[in-house]
Structures are given as C-alpha cells and as structure tokens.
Scaffold this active site. Structure first.
Site, PDB file in Angstrom:
ATOM      1  N   ASP A 189     -49.823  19.640 -22.941  1.00  7.86           N
ATOM      2  CA  ASP A 189     -50.696  19.096 -23.979  1.00  7.86           C
ATOM      3  C   ASP A 189     -50.573  19.950 -25.233  1.00  7.86           C
ATOM      4  O   ASP A 189     -50.016  21.041 -25.199  1.00  7.86           O
ATOM      5  CB  ASP A 189     -52.148  18.951 -23.507  1.00  7.86           C
ATOM      6  N   PRO A 190     -51.055  19.465 -26.373  1.00  9.51           N
ATOM      7  CA  PRO A 190     -50.850  20.184 -27.631  1.00  9.51           C
ATOM      8  C   PRO A 190     -51.566  21.534 -27.654  1.00  9.51           C
ATOM      9  O   PRO A 190     -52.524  21.771 -26.916  1.00  9.51           O
ATOM     10  CB  PRO A 190     -51.459  19.239 -28.679  1.00  9.51           C
TER      11      PRO A 190
END
EC number: 3.2.2.27
Length: 218
Positions: free
Chosen positions: A59-60
């Site tokens: 995920d970011p």
C-alpha cells in the site's frame, strides 16, 4: 488493448460501489494518500502497450509528501524511504547506477508499471485501506497484463507480492523474486539478487529494448 478497456471490463465484472462510497467518505473526513488526482498515476505514466516490467508493492506510503501513485516512489523533495534506499543500493551494486532523486517517474515512462496492490491509505495508518476492494481491482490488473501481454518481467519482492504468482502465466512471462528490500529483510537475500540486470537480460533475450534504470530527466 488500452487501460480504458481493461478498467471497463473490470468494473463491469465487479461492483466497486462500496469501495467508491468508502473512499468518498475517507477523502472528505480524513487525510488520505495519495491525492485523488494521483491514485491512478501508475496507469497514466505507463500505457498498457508500453509495459515491459511490473514491480509490485503493497500500500502507499502513509506520511506527508510521500505517496504519488507509484509503488516505492516518493515525491521529488521527500526523504528517501528505507526500502527505496536499499533498492538504489542494489541498483548501484548491480549495474552501477547512482540515482539521486527519490521518485521513479522515469522508470514508469520506460515501461515499468509500479503497482501497489492497495492504491490508497489513511495518513499514519499503514494498511488502513486493506480489504476495501483494491485487491480485487489490482488482481484483475495483474491478470490482464498476464493475459494480454507477452514477455513481461514481474518483479515480486516479499511474500505478499509472491502470492500473486498464481495470477501470472509463467509460461510466457519472467518472474524475478526475492525477499523485500525493507531493512528487516534486505540482508537475507535482496542484496545481491541483481533484479535490474536480470530483467534487462530477459527483455533483450526476447527482442525487447532494456529498461534504463539510471537517472533520467525524461
């Protein structure tokens, strides 16, 4: 084949209304990364027809001024995250490139799809948008690349990324895998794994031009 057609096929097959509604609320009531306009930047910078390599992230980044829609990449003025620093160390050892900037937009333009399996995150809360629907979307993206392309290099670092091998036709694509470049695991097999030169060797073996992994202003 273009991303617009693939997105249409995916959204026809799956109902993402619940995810859309969740994200509308999140962006209205919390700080979420990346900015809305950058959620799909990986697809904007790497047209489907240009894909040569896929690097999978999770995920970011969840800190300010970091995430901008490309896995492992951060905005130009951000500090280097530890995993990216280790990626660059291996790059220097592998093919002699010394990169100074922490963003990977030039890789994306070279044909490297920098794909996180989850495309948004709440500030300061890693994995906060896990299981809202992004994994379904990005699994379909991986399958589409596998189905409609030939001779793509999939670089899979760490167990979560390697679980996606089941989505890839390994008879017509190249899989390069190792432990994750995180400081927690980099010394257990990431350093010395030579993913960049291996990717280029494969691309050249099938008649494709290699990736310029070195610094580029393009």
């Amino acid at each position: 084949m273009e991303w617009s057609q693939i997105f249409h096929d995916i959204t026809t097959k799956h109902d993402f209304k619940a995810m859309h509604d969740f994200l509308e609320k999140e962006y209205s009531t919390a700080i979420v990364y990346p900015d809305r306009e950058n959620i799909y930047q990986a697809f904007d910078l790497t047209p489907f027809e240009n894909i040569k390599v896929v690097i999978l992230g999770q995920d970011p980044y969840h800190g300010p001024n970091q995430a901008h829609g490309l896995a492992f990449s951060v905005q130009p003025n951000a500090k280097f995250p530890p995993s990216l620093r280790n990626m660059y160390k291996e790059l220097a050892d592998d093919i002699g490139c010394v990169r100074q900037t922490p963003h990977l937009q030039d890789w994306a333009r070279e044909g490297v799809l920098l794909l996180n399996t989850v495309l948004t995150v709440r500030q300061g809360e890693a994995n906060s948008h896990r299981d809202i629907g992004w994994e379904t979307f990005t699994d379909e993206i991986i399958k589409a690349v596998s189905d409609y392309k030939e001779h793509v290099v999939f670089i899979l670092w760490g167990k979560p990324a390697q679980q996606k091998i089941k989505l890839i036709d390994t008879s017509k694509h190249c899989i390069i895998k190792s432990v994750h470049p995180s400081p927690l695991s980099a010394y257990r097999g990431f350093f010395g794994s030579k993913p960049y030169s291996k990717a280029n060797a494969y691309l050249e073996s099938v008649g494709k031009s290699p990736i310029n992994w070195c610094e580029s202003e393009a």
